[in-house]
Design a protein around this motif. Structure first.
Motif, PDB file in Angstrom:
ATOM      1  N   HIS A 193       0.806  -1.203  -0.007  1.00  0.00           N
ATOM      2  CA  HIS A 193      -0.007  -0.051   0.167  1.00  0.00           C
ATOM      3  C   HIS A 193       0.859   1.279  -0.236  1.00  0.00           C
ATOM      4  CE1 HIS A 193      -3.278   2.740   1.160  1.00  0.00           C
ATOM      5  NE2 HIS A 193      -2.499   3.429   1.918  1.00  0.00           N
ATOM      6  N   TRP A 194       1.837   1.291   0.773  1.00  0.00           N
ATOM      7  CA  TRP A 194       2.825   2.453   0.800  1.00  0.00           C
ATOM      8  C   TRP A 194       3.528   2.721  -0.388  1.00  0.00           C
ATOM      9  CZ3 TRP A 194       8.234   2.636   0.835  1.00  0.00           C
ATOM     10  CH2 TRP A 194       8.841   3.879   1.194  1.00  0.00           C
ATOM     11  N   GLU A 229       2.998   1.835  -3.302  1.00  0.00           N
ATOM     12  CA  GLU A 229       2.119   2.291  -4.729  1.00  0.00           C
ATOM     13  C   GLU A 229       1.026   3.563  -4.430  1.00  0.00           C
ATOM     14  OE1 GLU A 229      -0.327  -1.500  -5.191  1.00  0.00           O
ATOM     15  OE2 GLU A 229       1.095  -2.712  -6.135  1.00  0.00           O
ATOM     16  N   ASN A 230       0.864   3.706  -3.310  1.00  0.00           N
ATOM     17  CA  ASN A 230      -0.263   4.743  -2.879  1.00  0.00           C
ATOM     18  C   ASN A 230       0.356   6.114  -2.205  1.00  0.00           C
ATOM     19  OD1 ASN A 230      -2.401   3.252  -4.111  1.00  0.00           O
ATOM     20  ND2 ASN A 230      -2.155   2.034  -2.526  1.00  0.00           N
TER      21      ASN A 230
END
Length: 426
Positions: free
Chosen positions: A83-84, A86-87
């Motif tokens: 998550h970190w 990619e976003n």
């Protein structure tokens, strides 16, 4: 006993402890407010009243120190890192930094630690992972880069309330090793520049060895960034290594997107340097100004010779048709230059190490060196200090030998026998 089973209503916000109908002791603690505005009230249960009281006090402590985890399903290390990277991270750093983050996360951290629950990860797990990395052949600098990436990712998890404390802050970071900084000697630099003078774009290597610009910064340099009259240049942008995605409608069978016949580039060729430390003005020595003037004149001749085949990008160091050369070609030309100059093999980044070391040896203040090199922390300068000290010691020895070396001839008749101990200047 019936009285004990009754749940006494506490004032709003106060913690409560009670014995439930299931025979277990329960505690409830208000730790904050949820995203929807309702109270975030946590529940714990234990077999005894003492145990539940301890659990309630621990929750109250976490609430008071702002280390309470957010409600919901716990993150795994793999889930949070994915998550970190990619976003979250792309919003704050440039594309080159993201390449390093991606390698650290996908090649090292997820395979090595991804199955752990984020809130149960311990410093010992991380240290064992670093040791395994290096035992499997990873260089100390690689392990240290992974450490910095992991620390940054988990700092964000703490900031967002997914993690109470960052275990990477407690883990011992891998040592980078003194050999990571390997600047070239003055004699090696002289041989490199002499060999480069026989080729086009020779000033490209003078800029690297004298100013310490990164590869992407040199390849992204435009003539608008260079003031030959004022004697300085400004670093404003960097050229990125290309990243690709598959563009094939049907699977092409190539695992790496870069080898896909219909590949499509996913990152820009050039981008403005985002960090304040990266955007900087760098003074030009007079010799380098002269070299760049000659380089500009030679480039005008190339433009005229190429005619309609020239692509005007206003780059300082383009290829024969005005386009920016690939990082791979630039690297290959560096390796060929090392061979031609009969200089030991080294990384292109060692040219940057050379410039930084020379500045520190000359006594340029550390803060000024940080500005010239585009460093954001003093930790980078500390990595060079052992090399600076070694070179200073060597220079002192050479000066000592030069001044105090005894002469082989006989002393003059009119001296006291000590004049021969000092080599006369001139």
């Amino acid at each position: 006993m019936a009285e004990d089973k009754k749940r006494t209503r506490q004032p709003n916000g106060r913690s409560s402890i009670y014995l439930g109908n299931d025979g277990k002791w329960h505690g409830r603690v208000t730790v904050g407010v949820r995203d929807d505005g309702t109270p975030d009230r946590r529940h714990v249960e234990r077999k005894t009243k003492t145990e539940v009281a301890d659990a309630v006090r621990e929750l109250e402590k976490q609430r008071d120190t702002k280390t309470v985890k957010k409600p919901g399903k716990a993150w795994t290390v793999k889930g949070w890192l994915t998550h970190w990277v990619e976003n979250v991270a792309p919003l704050a750093v440039n594309d080159n930094t993201m390449v390093g983050y991606g390698v650290a996360v996908r090649k090292h951290l997820i395979p090595g630690l991804g199955a752990h629950r984020l809130d149960r990860l311990k410093p010992e797990h991380i240290e064992a992972f670093y040791a395994k990395m290096q035992a499997n052949g990873s260089r100390p600098a690689t392990a240290h880069q992974v450490h910095r990436t992991f620390r940054t990712a988990l700092n964000e998890a703490v900031r967002r309330g997914h993690l109470g404390k960052n275990p990477v802050q407690l883990a011992k970071a891998p040592k980078t090793g003194e050999y990571e900084v390997e600047p070239y000697s003055v004699q090696e630099v002289q041989r490199l520049l002499k060999a480069a003078d026989q080729h086009r774009n020779s000033a490209r290597w003078a800029v690297a060895l004298a100013l310490g610009l990164r590869q992407g910064e040199v390849l992204g340099l435009k003539w608008d960034d260079v003031d030959l009259e004022g004697g300085f240049l400004v670093v404003r942008r960097s050229r990125h290594r290309p990243q690709y995605a598959h563009g094939c409608a049907e699977p092409c069978g190539r695992k790496a997107a870069g080898y896909c016949p219909q590949r499509r580039r996913t990152n820009p060729e050039l981008s403005t340097t985002k960090s304040r430390a990266g955007r900087r003005a760098v003074g030009l020595p007079e010799q380098l100004v002269d070299l760049l003037r000659g380089h500009l004149k030679a480039q005008e001749g190339e433009r005229a010779a190429a005619g309609k085949h020239w692509e005007e990008n206003y780059l300082v160091f383009p290829d024969e048709h005005g386009r920016s050369p690939s990082h791979r070609r630039d690297w290959a030309e560096w390796k060929a230059l090392l061979t031609e100059a009969k200089v030991r093999d080294g990384r292109l980044h060692d040219a940057r190490h050379t410039a930084a070391t020379v500045l520190l040896i000359l006594g340029v203040p550390e803060r000024a060196v940080m500005g010239l090199m585009g460093w954001s922390t003093t930790a980078m300068a500390a990595r060079y200090q052992h090399m600076v000290d070694a070179v200073r010691t060597d220079i002192a020895k050479q000066v000592d030998d030069l001044i105090w070396k005894p002469e082989t001839g006989r002393p003059d008749d009119d001296d006291d026998g000590t004049a021969g101990k000092l080599v006369r200047a001139g």
